[in-house]
Design an enzyme around this catalytic site. Structure first.
Site, PDB file in Angstrom:
ATOM      1  N   SER A 135       0.867  -1.177   0.000  1.00 47.41           N
ATOM      2  CA  SER A 135       0.000   0.000   0.000  1.00 47.41           C
ATOM      3  C   SER A 135       0.904   1.227   0.000  1.00 47.41           C
ATOM      4  O   SER A 135       1.683   1.424   0.929  1.00 47.41           O
ATOM      5  CB  SER A 135      -0.870  -0.038   1.262  1.00 47.41           C
ATOM      6  N   LYS A 161      -1.385  -1.047  -4.233  1.00 48.24           N
ATOM      7  CA  LYS A 161      -2.547  -0.240  -3.834  1.00 48.24           C
ATOM      8  C   LYS A 161      -2.043   1.175  -3.634  1.00 48.24           C
ATOM      9  O   LYS A 161      -1.020   1.379  -2.993  1.00 48.24           O
ATOM     10  CB  LYS A 161      -3.140  -0.794  -2.528  1.00 48.24           C
ATOM     11  N   LYS A 163      -3.062   5.248  -2.489  1.00 45.19           N
ATOM     12  CA  LYS A 163      -4.015   6.093  -1.779  1.00 45.19           C
ATOM     13  C   LYS A 163      -4.443   7.216  -2.714  1.00 45.19           C
ATOM     14  O   LYS A 163      -3.595   7.803  -3.415  1.00 45.19           O
ATOM     15  CB  LYS A 163      -3.344   6.689  -0.529  1.00 45.19           C
ATOM     16  N   ASP A 188      -7.381   3.304  -2.819  1.00 44.94           N
ATOM     17  CA  ASP A 188      -8.038   3.429  -1.504  1.00 44.94           C
ATOM     18  C   ASP A 188      -8.203   4.906  -1.170  1.00 44.94           C
ATOM     19  O   ASP A 188      -7.221   5.645  -1.080  1.00 44.94           O
ATOM     20  CB  ASP A 188      -7.163   2.739  -0.442  1.00 44.94           C
ATOM     21  N   GLU A 213     -11.379   1.104  -2.764  1.00 47.45           N
ATOM     22  CA  GLU A 213     -11.607   0.905  -1.337  1.00 47.45           C
ATOM     23  C   GLU A 213     -12.140   2.166  -0.673  1.00 47.45           C
ATOM     24  O   GLU A 213     -11.608   3.261  -0.868  1.00 47.45           O
ATOM     25  CB  GLU A 213     -10.265   0.488  -0.707  1.00 47.45           C
ATOM     26  N   ASP A 238     -13.766  -0.849   3.893  1.00 50.41           N
ATOM     27  CA  ASP A 238     -12.780  -1.001   4.965  1.00 50.41           C
ATOM     28  C   ASP A 238     -13.412  -0.383   6.214  1.00 50.41           C
ATOM     29  O   ASP A 238     -14.117  -1.065   6.976  1.00 50.41           O
ATOM     30  CB  ASP A 238     -11.472  -0.296   4.526  1.00 50.41           C
ATOM     31  N   LYS A 262      -9.817  -6.475   8.745  1.00 46.79           N
ATOM     32  CA  LYS A 262      -8.701  -6.176   9.663  1.00 46.79           C
ATOM     33  C   LYS A 262      -9.182  -6.605  11.030  1.00 46.79           C
ATOM     34  O   LYS A 262     -10.229  -6.106  11.494  1.00 46.79           O
ATOM     35  CB  LYS A 262      -8.405  -4.673   9.705  1.00 46.79           C
ATOM     36  N   GLY A 290      -4.101  -4.023   6.526  1.00 45.30           N
ATOM     37  CA  GLY A 290      -3.067  -3.759   7.524  1.00 45.30           C
ATOM     38  C   GLY A 290      -3.158  -2.335   8.027  1.00 45.30           C
ATOM     39  O   GLY A 290      -3.849  -1.497   7.437  1.00 45.30           O
TER      40      GLY A 290
HETATM   41  O1  OSB Z   1      -6.952   2.173   4.822  1.00 47.65           O
HETATM   42  O2  OSB Z   1      -5.892   0.378   4.605  1.00 47.65           O
HETATM   43  C1  OSB Z   1      -5.960   1.520   5.058  1.00 47.65           C
HETATM   44  C2  OSB Z   1      -2.701   2.425   6.855  1.00 47.65           C
HETATM   45  C3  OSB Z   1      -3.176   3.251   7.855  1.00 47.65           C
HETATM   46  C4  OSB Z   1      -4.514   3.528   7.897  1.00 47.65           C
HETATM   47  C5  OSB Z   1      -5.392   2.985   6.958  1.00 47.65           C
HETATM   48  C6  OSB Z   1      -4.927   2.122   5.979  1.00 47.65           C
HETATM   49  C7  OSB Z   1      -3.550   1.880   5.905  1.00 47.65           C
HETATM   50  C8  OSB Z   1      -2.923   1.077   4.864  1.00 47.65           C
HETATM   51  C9  OSB Z   1      -1.612   0.387   5.223  1.00 47.65           C
HETATM   52  O3  OSB Z   1      -3.324   1.028   3.724  1.00 47.65           O
HETATM   53  C10 OSB Z   1      -1.553  -1.026   4.825  1.00 47.65           C
HETATM   54  C11 OSB Z   1      -0.368  -1.738   5.448  1.00 47.65           C
HETATM   55  O4  OSB Z   1      -0.246  -1.810   6.688  1.00 47.65           O
HETATM   56  O5  OSB Z   1       0.452  -2.245   4.692  1.00 47.65           O
HETATM   57 MG    MG Z   2      -8.266   1.136   3.611  1.00 47.03          MG
END
Ligand code: OSB
Ligand code: MG
Length: 367
Positions: A135, A161, A163, A188, A213, A238, A262, A290
């Site tokens: 991510s 992935k 953001k 995401d 996402e 999520d 999660k 994660g």
């Molecule tokens: O939305 O998945 C999320 C990290 C912090 C807060 C929200 C998210 C995330 C990640 C990190 O996308 C994923 C990872 O730990 O590799």
């Molecule tokens: Mg997410």
């Protein structure tokens, strides 16, 4: 067998590179390590809540308070390690899912040690290894992100992935697709859009994303259902899915086609397993998300991702993607084929480096 003591370590871990989402940029991850001690063994869990109430309302400090005053007393009261009974007690406390999840992880890890099983066996995992997905946060420029994507693919990550947020979406995803026409790509938004933004989100359809996402509010289900009728890209929820009940309602309403599970967000392994089983029965693909976990939460996620319903690539990367020095040894490593091995060692405690936990602790509470 009784739990003699519960230790809580509030850690502040420096990130190797900042991580930016639609709700902000962080250079450190704050997290809470939960250590349970009995006469015979120890168990470790993690509350990856972070310093501020942004991803969820919980923070490391609220979790530490809830564990100290409400959850740990239920663990101390139990004379045998009947985890089911302890978790029934947790249900009398509303919300605070991350606090519950961290303690539940530590209980299952303790059980693994006492019964000489691996965490994967305890959780019901069937995979020897899992594919690894990365991510990637928002960067200062599109070019900086393209460079990170290229490096991640070279390391072997199976899917990317990214953001997104208003102003960092169509142009960015379009540029990624142009440079990498064939990669598996996800986006995401962490709740950054509103239903009225649907014409813009529909423009993402042409980029063949496996999923989009959490495009809308962190607590919305209904508008996601409306959005899904207007866009082709499958919506994955999520933040909106905090329980089995949310998952059932979202699926019944057509608010998502995929769910990110999660354990921290849904209140622990048992609730995560319920959602997993339900989605498997409804043919809804799930994957393990994660929250920048340290090695302890990361190993729990790896064990969870070994369950059969986790059919999409998880957000599970190797330790050094986030941390120069992890609090477990050996750290989690990415194999050259882009997979991560599911450990078969009995529980986590042989791998935990207590001296490192102490090195990064900004506050310690012993109960
Ligand atoms: O939305 O998945 C999320 C990290 C912090 C807060 C929200 C998210 C995330 C990640 C990190 O996308 C994923 C990872 O730990 O590799
Ligand atoms: Mg997410």
């Amino acid at each position: 067998m009784r739990v003699k003591s519960v230790e809580l370590y509030h850690l502040k871990l420096p990130l190797v590179h900042f991580f930016e989402t639609s709700f902000g940029r962080v250079a450190h991850q704050e997290t809470l390590i939960v250590r349970l001690i009995t006469d015979k063994a120890e168990g470790y869990g993690e509350v990856p809540a972070s310093a501020g109430p942004h991803y969820s309302y919980e923070t490391v400090r609220t979790a530490s308070y809830i564990i100290k005053d409400f959850l740990a007393p239920l663990v101390f009261k139990a004379t045998d390690l009947d985890i089911g009974r302890i978790l029934t007690g947790f249900k009398t406390i509303r919300g605070h899912n991350m606090a519950k999840a961290g303690l539940e992880m530590a209980l299952w890890d303790l059980q693994a040690r006492l019964t000489r099983k691996s965490l994967a066996q305890i959780y019901g995992g069937i995979k020897k290894s899992i594919p690894a997905g990365i991510s990637l946060g928002i960067e200062d420029s599109v070019n900086a992100l393209l460079i990170r994507i290229k490096a991640s693919l070279k390391q072997g990550y199976r899917r990317i992935k990214v953001k997104i947020k208003p102003g960092w979406d169509i142009k960015v995803v379009g540029a990624i697709r142009k440079s990498f026409p064939e990669i598996e790509l996800w986006a995401d938004a962490n709740g950054a859009y509103e239903l009225d933004d649907w014409p813009l989100l529909r423009r993402l359809d042409r980029f063949r994303l496996t999923l989009l996402e959490q495009p809308l509010r962190y607590d919305d289900i209904i508008d996601h259902g409306k959005l899904q009728t207007k866009i082709k890209t499958p919506i994955c929820l999520d933040e909106s899915i905090k329980s089995f009940s949310d998952a059932r309602q979202a699926i019944e309403l057509g608010a998502c086609k995929i769910i990110n599970i999660k354990q921290a967000r849904v209140g622990g392994f048992s609730e995560a397993k319920r959602i997993h089983d339900y989605c498997l029965s409804k043919n809804v693909p799930v994957w393990c998300g994660g929250l920048l976990e340290s090695g302890i939460g990361r190993l729990h996620n790896i064990a969870l991702a070994g369950l059969p319903g986790f059919v999409l690539t998880p957000d599970i990367s190797e330790s050094k993607r986030f941390y120069k020095e992890d609090i477990i040894e050996p750290p989690v490593v990415l194999e050259r084929d882009g997979t991560i091995a599911v450990p078969d060692e009995t529980g986590l405690s042989n791998r935990v480096i207590i001296a490192r936990i102490k090195k990064y602790a900004v506050q310690t509470i012993a109960l």
